[in-house]
Each structure stands twice: as C-alpha cells, then as structure tokens.
Design an enzyme around this catalytic site. Structure first.
Site, PDB file in Angstrom:
ATOM      1  N   THR A 185      60.601  35.922  16.161  1.00 27.81           N
ATOM      2  CA  THR A 185      60.002  37.127  16.076  1.00 27.81           C
ATOM      3  C   THR A 185      60.375  38.266  16.887  1.00 27.81           C
ATOM      4  O   THR A 185      61.337  37.823  17.792  1.00 27.81           O
ATOM      5  CB  THR A 185      58.176  36.948  16.961  1.00 27.81           C
ATOM      6  N   GLU A 330      55.217  34.948  11.598  1.00 31.84           N
ATOM      7  CA  GLU A 330      54.332  33.837  11.776  1.00 31.84           C
ATOM      8  C   GLU A 330      53.691  33.186  10.376  1.00 31.84           C
ATOM      9  O   GLU A 330      53.159  32.180  10.390  1.00 31.84           O
ATOM     10  CB  GLU A 330      53.251  33.843  12.997  1.00 31.84           C
ATOM     11  N   LYS A 439      41.446  51.777  25.385  1.00 29.79           N
ATOM     12  CA  LYS A 439      39.996  51.496  25.797  1.00 29.79           C
ATOM     13  C   LYS A 439      39.328  52.739  26.512  1.00 29.79           C
ATOM     14  O   LYS A 439      39.913  53.117  27.823  1.00 29.79           O
ATOM     15  CB  LYS A 439      40.203  50.300  26.516  1.00 29.79           C
ATOM     16  N   TRP A 444      36.798  51.238  21.847  1.00 26.51           N
ATOM     17  CA  TRP A 444      38.023  51.135  21.404  1.00 26.51           C
ATOM     18  C   TRP A 444      38.235  52.135  20.518  1.00 26.51           C
ATOM     19  O   TRP A 444      37.765  52.685  19.604  1.00 26.51           O
ATOM     20  CB  TRP A 444      38.343  49.934  20.659  1.00 26.51           C
TER      21      TRP A 444
END
Ligand code: AMP
Length: 542
Positions: A185, A330, A439, A444
């Site tokens: 990754t 993944e 935030k 959000w």
C-alpha cells in the site's frame, strides 16, 4: 450432496494459456525502454513466460518465493509477471516513485530473492544495493546490446538469461488459494503494508472486472493500461486484457501528454485507464496542439476523484465516455465503477454529470456497507456519510506478516478508511479519506467535493482542501490552489465561482496559492505534507 462439476482450480497462468490459444496473434505493442516500438503477440508472450519460469526454477526459486519487478508497463514486464506466478513464485511489483528508503524497506520486508528491472532504474538500484541484502540476482529487462556495465549483484540481461531455455515447462500446479502476487500500500502514514493476492482472487477479480457494466473489455478492444503494473495490482489489466483477448498497448516509460496521445492514435486505442493527473497532461496537450482522439471510446479514471470538469471535457469536446472508478490495493483493486444503470442511463447534461461524479456501483463479488464510528449501519440515502466497509473474495483478510493486526470487523468487513455516501441505486460517492474529512461544528465537510468544484474554474490547474483548526468550529476548510500557467486569478474570483454551488457553511474560509501541490508515489494529493506546510496557518477572522 456435492455437485458433479470438474475441479478446475482458478490459477492465473490459465489466463495466458487461454490468450495464447484463442487470441494467439492478438498484438502486444510496447514503447520499449530502449526507444523503438516493439510488437509481439500473446502466443509469444506465453512462450517467453514459460522460459522465465524455467530460468527462475534453475535459479533456485521455489513455490512461494517472492520475485520483485521494478519496471514500466511493457511486453517484457508481462512476460516475467506470468513467468513468476507460473513457477509458483509471487510477483512483487515495486513502485519506483517511492522514496529509496521505502523501496529498501518493502524489498526487505517481502524478502525478494530476484529483482527484474528496467534500464531506467539501474542507477537507482546501484545506489541502493547494499540496503537490499535479500536480492541474489538482478535481471535487467533488455538485451545484450543494451546491457550497461553495472555493479549490481549477478546482473544479467533478460534476453541472455532466458536464451538457454526452450520453454518446455509445465506451469506449477499450486493450490488456487496459493499466493500469486503482492503489492504494498502507498503508506501515507507508517510503513507500507503488503497485500498478498492469491491465484483464485486474481482470477475472480478479473472476471468480475471484465463485466460489461465494469471495464467491459472485448476481443475487439485495443487497451492501453497507462496505470502502471506497479500501482494497485495494475488495476488487474495484466489479467483482464489477455482474458478478453484485447490488443494491448504498453506505454513504457513515457507518460507525458504527447507520448500518450501519439500511441492512442497510432495504435487505434479504444479503451485506456489511469489516474486523473495523467489525463490532465493529455488534455493540456490536446488543448495546446488541437489534437483529436479519433479511436478512443472509453477512459477509466480512478485512484483519486475524477473532477467533473475532466469528465465534461472528455465527453463533450472529444466524444470519449468517462468511467469513474474507485478501488484500493487491498481490493485487487477495483471496488466500484460508474457505468450508468437504467435508472440513470437516459440522463443528459448536468444531471448525467452529477451521477458520473460518483464512484459508481460494485460488481458481483463485492459487498459494501457504510457505518457510523460505532459500527452501526447507515442508510443508503445519498446524504448520510459513513465509514465505508467492504468484503468479498478479492479483498484482503490481513496484511503480509500480520502487520496492522486484525483488520476485519465481526462480520468480516474490511474498513477502507474512506468515507462516503451510497444512494438508493447502490452508487457510492467517496467524500473523503476518514482522516481528511473536515469536521466543522459537529458536521462533516467533504474536501473532495470542494476540490472538484474549485478545479472547475477555468484558471485553476489543481486544488486541495485541508482542515485548519478553528476556535469556534473545531476545523474550517482552507482551499489551496495552483493557478494555470500565466493566469492571474484571485481568491475572490474562485470563491465567487463556488458560491451557490454548495451549502454556504461548506465555503472555504480562505484561499492560499502555491506553485505546486505535493503528490504521493501513486499520484494522490499528499495531504499529510500540506498539513505540515500549513501547520501554523491561522484564519484572519478566527
Ligand atoms: P491505492 O491503494 O493506492 O489505490 O489507494 C486507494 C485509495 O485511493 C482509496 O482508499 C481512496 O481513498 C482513493 N481513491 C481511489 N479511487 C478514488 C476515486 N475515484 N475517488 C476518490 N478517491 C479514490
């Protein structure tokens, strides 16, 4: 009672066998690292893959050993990809854009025994070689005529190395669940982690990805994977193209707008795939030269959010359909693609672009859910943001050597660390990485939405949004802009352009101009670096 069907293990080498039998003369064209255009076929690729497998075995490589490639997309890379997995070893694609210390870390962590590389990377490896103790031999993907003098251990030119083998080899009949490949990754925080693909997961993933509503490749397609094979399992195109029998065009080391355009036109490419930054370069080149895209039908864009303005440009100016895609290393890596289902297929203009801005819906084999921080499922109403979690046969169950510990929830879902909404039709919209979401006052704000909107301004080359600490609201968005060359756009112009297109309380509190926005090795905006850069930033009215 068991079914009475044959046991036919899903091994990846069956894909190149299929291509060599049923699409034997379909071409694989490469811009070679040495320079000239090189042409071969799936049948010839298979023969050389068999020789590679034989040679690796003679080298002492055994089932499960890791073999690295540090290489561009070329036919030779495809040969060794199949040669490695065909002898039961594990291809480990290494991203040359990583920092040298990260390359040393992942090669060591994977315990790669042999490393295939292109001429381009020989100087880099020479500098790094004493930090790569597991590598017993370097094989340079070239012929004797182009082989440089090098200090690399047991270095040999690939064509010389396989020349003594006849290709009379039977692929290793490993278990379908055996490891076939690995990819680390990008690791924006901490060390990169290894994702280990099995033969079965690769075969199932590629079949799912080929569906018409997904990549939809056919034997009549000419496909150019600009996305490198070292990025997220190469978006599985090294399997998908031979599985479908598509002609394959490999761009080699040159991914600038002019070089990509030249190949798209000269080889009659119908479908291509890469991250948005590549397409920015192509579109800029087309704008400067007045070039056309005469054969291209479809461009798959993912890896980071595809801006609406880019989709519009491809579709309206060049007549090329954009398929927005989301996925991750993944997930082998494709998660969702934004083809249009009947509910949306008839939409036109802005309404169609609204849907195409979403990342799309998953193929069969992927299940997804969004949850709150406590793991409670959230509704699919196109509005509620949640943590995105996925499960399926081509999604990782744990990282190599158990790094990161247990990564699945009690229902077997993997937390993508992305935040998104899902609509009533099952279309995902990624609003952020969980650590990048802003935030503000308990609500959000999506940094991706703001970035997409800002790059729609004609004078903006690139935009990034980060949250800056705010005494009242916790965090507020700062918009960071790279101007297009020669343009003089100011903060007020950009904010005026954005006004009315988003909720008022989403409007950035300020705009900062920079010469360049930092990117990760896989072309994503590097928000960690931006946050460091703007660590002491204060809003004037805060
Ligand atoms: P990688 O494993 O390097 O391919 O990175 C995967 C991550 O890239 C995902 O978890 C997302 O955060 C991001 N990503 C990939 N595709 C998209 C997309 N179309 N829109 C927004 N983010 C994306």
């Amino acid at each position: 009672m068991l079914g009475l069907m044959q046991d036919w293990p899903l091994r990846c080498h069956r894909i190149i066998d299929h291509a060599a039998l049923f699409h034997a003369n379909r071409e694989v064209v490469s811009r070679s690292v040495e320079g000239p255009i090189h042409r071969t076929t799936y049948a010839a690729i298979r023969t050389k893959a068999l020789k590679t497998a034989q040679a690796l075995e003679a080298e002492g490589i055994r089932v499960g050993d890791r073999v690295a490639t540090l290489a561009w997309n070329t036919g030779r890379h495809l040969e060794v990809w199949y040669g490695i997995l065909g002898c039961g070893a594990v291809y480990h694609t290494v991203n040359p854009r990583l920092f040298p210390e990260q390359i040393a870390y992942i090669v060591g962590h994977a315990e790669d025994r042999v490393l295939f590389t292109d001429l381009t990377f020989v100087p880099l490896l020479e500098k790094l070689a004493d930090k790569l103790p597991t590598v017993e031999r370097y094989i340079v993907l070239t012929d004797a005529a182009h082989m440089p003098q090098t200090s690399l251990k047991n270095a040999v030119a690939y064509e010389d190395w396989i020349a003594g083998f006849d290709g009379d080899y039977a692929w290793k009949e490993v278990d379908e669940n055996a490891a076939a490949g690995m990819c680390y990754t990008s690791g924006t925080t901490g060390n990169p982690k290894g994702v280990l693909y099995s033969h079965r997961s690769n075969v199932l993933h590629s079949m799912a990805a080929l569906q018409v509503d997904m990549l939809g490749l056919s034997s009549n397609d000419v496909v150019m994977p600009v996305v490198p094979m070292f990025h997220a399992n190469g978006w599985s195109l090294a399997f998908g193209m031979p599985m479908a029998g598509s002609k394959c065009v490999m761009p080699g080391a040159k991914m600038d707008g002019a070089s990509i355009h030249e190949l798209l036109e000269s080889e009659g490419v119908t479908c291509t795939a890469a991250v948005p930054t590549i397409w920015l370069m192509l579109l800029q080149h087309l704008e400067e030269t007045g070039g056309k895209l005469s054969t291209l039908k479809k461009v798959v864009i993912g890896g980071s959010a595809c801006p609406r303005a880019m989709t519009k440009k491809f579709q309206d100016t060049y007549g090329v359909e954009v398929i927005h895609a989301w996925g991750m290393t993944e997930m082998s890596p494709l998660g969702t693609l934004c083809s249009l289902k009947p509910a949306y297929a008839k939409l036109t203009g802005d309404a169609r672009l609204d849907v195409q801005e979403k990342q799309g819906h998953p193929p069969f084999t992927i299940e997804m859910k969004i949850t709150d921080d406590e793991g409670n499922p959230l509704p699919w109403d196109d509005k509620t943001f949640g943590r995105l979690k996925v499960r399926g046969p081509a999604i990782t169950s744990s990282y190599f050597k158990g790094e990161g510990g247990e990564i699945l929830d009690e229902e077997g879902y993997f937390d993508t660390n992305d935040v998104g909404t899902i609509d009533q039709e099952g279309y995902l919209r990624i609003t952020d990485r969980s650590k990048d979401v802003i935030k503000s006052g308990g609500e959000w704000i999506s940094s991706i939405d703001l970035e997409n909107l800002a790059v729609g301004h004609p004078d903006v080359a690139e935009a990034a949004v980060i949250g800056i600490a705010h005494p009242k609201w916790d965090e507020r968005p700062l918009l960071i802009i790279v101007r297009k060359e020669g343009r003089e756009v100011e903060a007020g112009d950009i904010l005026d352009f954005m006004k009315g297109k988003i909720a008022n309380w989403w409007m950035p509190d300020a705009v900062a101009f920079v010469d360049e926005i930092p990117h990760t090795a896989t072309g994503k905006i590097q928000k960690t670096t931006l946050r460091e850069q703007f660590h002491d930033y204060k809003f004037t009215d805060a």
